[in-house]
Design a protein around this motif. Structure first.
Motif, mmCIF file in Angstrom:
data_model
loop_
_atom_site.group_PDB
_atom_site.id
_atom_site.type_symbol
_atom_site.label_atom_id
_atom_site.label_comp_id
_atom_site.label_asym_id
_atom_site.label_seq_id
_atom_site.Cartn_x
_atom_site.Cartn_y
_atom_site.Cartn_z
ATOM 1 N N ARG A 1 0.832 -1.226 -0.009
ATOM 2 C CA ARG A 1 -0.168 -0.117 0.002
ATOM 3 C C ARG A 1 0.605 1.247 0.045
ATOM 4 O O ARG A 1 0.555 2.303 -0.830
ATOM 5 C CB ARG A 1 -1.177 0.106 1.339
ATOM 6 C CG ARG A 1 -2.226 -0.926 0.919
ATOM 7 C CD ARG A 1 -3.231 -1.013 2.151
ATOM 8 N NE ARG A 1 -2.865 -1.298 3.398
ATOM 9 C CZ ARG A 1 -3.004 -2.574 3.712
ATOM 10 N NH1 ARG A 1 -3.362 -3.463 2.709
ATOM 11 N NH2 ARG A 1 -2.470 -3.090 4.871
ATOM 12 N N THR B 1 2.477 1.654 -3.462
ATOM 13 C CA THR B 1 1.370 2.185 -4.439
ATOM 14 C C THR B 1 1.092 3.354 -4.271
ATOM 15 O O THR B 1 1.039 4.189 -5.116
ATOM 16 C CB THR B 1 0.241 1.190 -4.121
ATOM 17 O OG1 THR B 1 0.549 -0.149 -4.423
ATOM 18 C CG2 THR B 1 -0.776 1.700 -5.356
ATOM 19 N N GLN B 2 0.832 4.160 -3.251
ATOM 20 C CA GLN B 2 0.424 5.465 -2.835
ATOM 21 C C GLN B 2 1.849 6.300 -3.249
ATOM 22 O O GLN B 2 1.553 7.527 -3.732
ATOM 23 C CB GLN B 2 0.183 5.646 -1.164
ATOM 24 C CG GLN B 2 -1.110 5.175 -0.852
ATOM 25 C CD GLN B 2 -1.107 4.814 0.686
ATOM 26 O OE1 GLN B 2 -0.204 5.277 1.327
ATOM 27 N NE2 GLN B 2 -2.163 4.959 1.328
ATOM 28 N N LEU C 1 -4.277 1.622 -10.866
ATOM 29 C CA LEU C 1 -3.293 2.005 -9.956
ATOM 30 C C LEU C 1 -3.577 3.520 -9.821
ATOM 31 O O LEU C 1 -3.512 3.856 -8.564
ATOM 32 C CB LEU C 1 -1.809 1.779 -10.479
ATOM 33 C CG LEU C 1 -0.841 2.123 -9.524
ATOM 34 C CD1 LEU C 1 -0.707 1.174 -8.660
ATOM 35 C CD2 LEU C 1 0.384 2.264 -10.273
ATOM 36 N N TYR D 1 -6.028 -0.366 -7.256
ATOM 37 C CA TYR D 1 -5.055 -1.320 -7.785
ATOM 38 C C TYR D 1 -3.867 -1.182 -6.795
ATOM 39 O O TYR D 1 -3.499 -0.203 -6.590
ATOM 40 C CB TYR D 1 -4.623 -1.350 -9.276
ATOM 41 C CG TYR D 1 -3.677 -2.699 -9.516
ATOM 42 C CD1 TYR D 1 -4.211 -3.826 -9.653
ATOM 43 C CD2 TYR D 1 -2.280 -2.293 -9.336
ATOM 44 C CE1 TYR D 1 -3.311 -5.157 -10.034
ATOM 45 C CE2 TYR D 1 -1.381 -3.483 -9.473
ATOM 46 C CZ TYR D 1 -2.090 -4.716 -10.005
ATOM 47 O OH TYR D 1 -0.960 -5.571 -10.062
ATOM 48 N N VAL D 2 -3.578 -2.239 -6.121
ATOM 49 C CA VAL D 2 -2.370 -2.111 -5.175
ATOM 50 C C VAL D 2 -1.337 -3.044 -5.772
ATOM 51 O O VAL D 2 -1.593 -4.242 -6.183
ATOM 52 C CB VAL D 2 -2.830 -2.770 -3.908
ATOM 53 C CG1 VAL D 2 -1.393 -2.780 -2.931
ATOM 54 C CG2 VAL D 2 -3.690 -1.807 -3.253
ATOM 55 N N LEU D 3 -0.160 -2.330 -5.932
ATOM 56 C CA LEU D 3 0.874 -3.317 -6.460
ATOM 57 C C LEU D 3 1.373 -4.722 -5.574
ATOM 58 O O LEU D 3 1.433 -4.477 -4.520
ATOM 59 C CB LEU D 3 2.294 -2.445 -6.549
ATOM 60 C CG LEU D 3 2.259 -1.386 -7.518
ATOM 61 C CD1 LEU D 3 3.412 -0.392 -7.281
ATOM 62 C CD2 LEU D 3 2.220 -1.698 -9.098
ATOM 63 N N TRP E 1 7.019 -4.464 -9.436
ATOM 64 C CA TRP E 1 7.239 -4.104 -8.047
ATOM 65 C C TRP E 1 8.808 -3.217 -8.355
ATOM 66 O O TRP E 1 9.021 -2.164 -7.538
ATOM 67 C CB TRP E 1 7.430 -5.079 -7.073
ATOM 68 C CG TRP E 1 7.838 -4.612 -5.679
ATOM 69 C CD1 TRP E 1 9.032 -4.878 -5.094
ATOM 70 C CD2 TRP E 1 6.861 -4.322 -4.439
ATOM 71 N NE1 TRP E 1 9.076 -4.419 -3.830
ATOM 72 C CE2 TRP E 1 7.657 -3.888 -3.454
ATOM 73 C CE3 TRP E 1 5.610 -3.982 -4.570
ATOM 74 C CZ2 TRP E 1 7.201 -3.454 -2.240
ATOM 75 C CZ3 TRP E 1 5.367 -3.600 -3.165
ATOM 76 C CH2 TRP E 1 5.848 -3.549 -2.175
#
Length: 126
Positions: free
Chosen positions: A14, A17-18, A48, A53-55, A62
């Motif tokens: 999270r 991703t943020q 995303l 969507y969360v990586l 990643w």
């Protein structure tokens, strides 16, 4: 939200991703640019950026996302947090990249790594 095939997101996922979303926003990048930088599909990059969507941890996307955030942090540090100046650097031809715009260079894995190293080296001089 997670992609249906993904395992539950970890805090690390999270956070990364943020960070990717915020870095892309500050650099004025859309899903087309982001997909090429981190190696995601167009729909994934769009989800995303839209918070859907969360990586997932591990894998090429990643790793490239980590380097993309590293690039943003180094560039932001060099320009004193001036996002407009960071966007200008990213979109201007640069002799250090054989006259190419860094935005185009970082769409290749070797280019992203080179840009990170270039920025880190200049940041070390400060």
């Amino acid at each position: 939200m997670l992609h249906p095939e993904s395992a539950p997101a970890t805090d690390r996922a999270r956070v990364l991703t943020q960070a990717v979303v915020e870095s892309a926003r500050r650099l004025g990048l859309g899903s087309s640019d982001l997909k090429n930088i981190i190696g995601a599909s167009q729909p994934t990059a769009s989800r995303l950026l839209n918070g859907r969507y969360v990586l997932p941890e591990g894998g090429k996307v990643w790793e490239l996302a980590v380097h993309f955030v590293r690039l943003y942090r180094s560039l932001s540090s060099l320009v004193g947090g001036d996002d407009e100046l960071a966007r200008s650097w990213l979109k201007s031809a640069n002799k250090a990249f054989d006259g190419e715009r860094p935005l185009e260079v970082i769409k290749r894995i070797d280019g992203l790594i080179h840009a990170c190293e270039y920025l880190d080296a200049h940041r070390a001089r400060l």
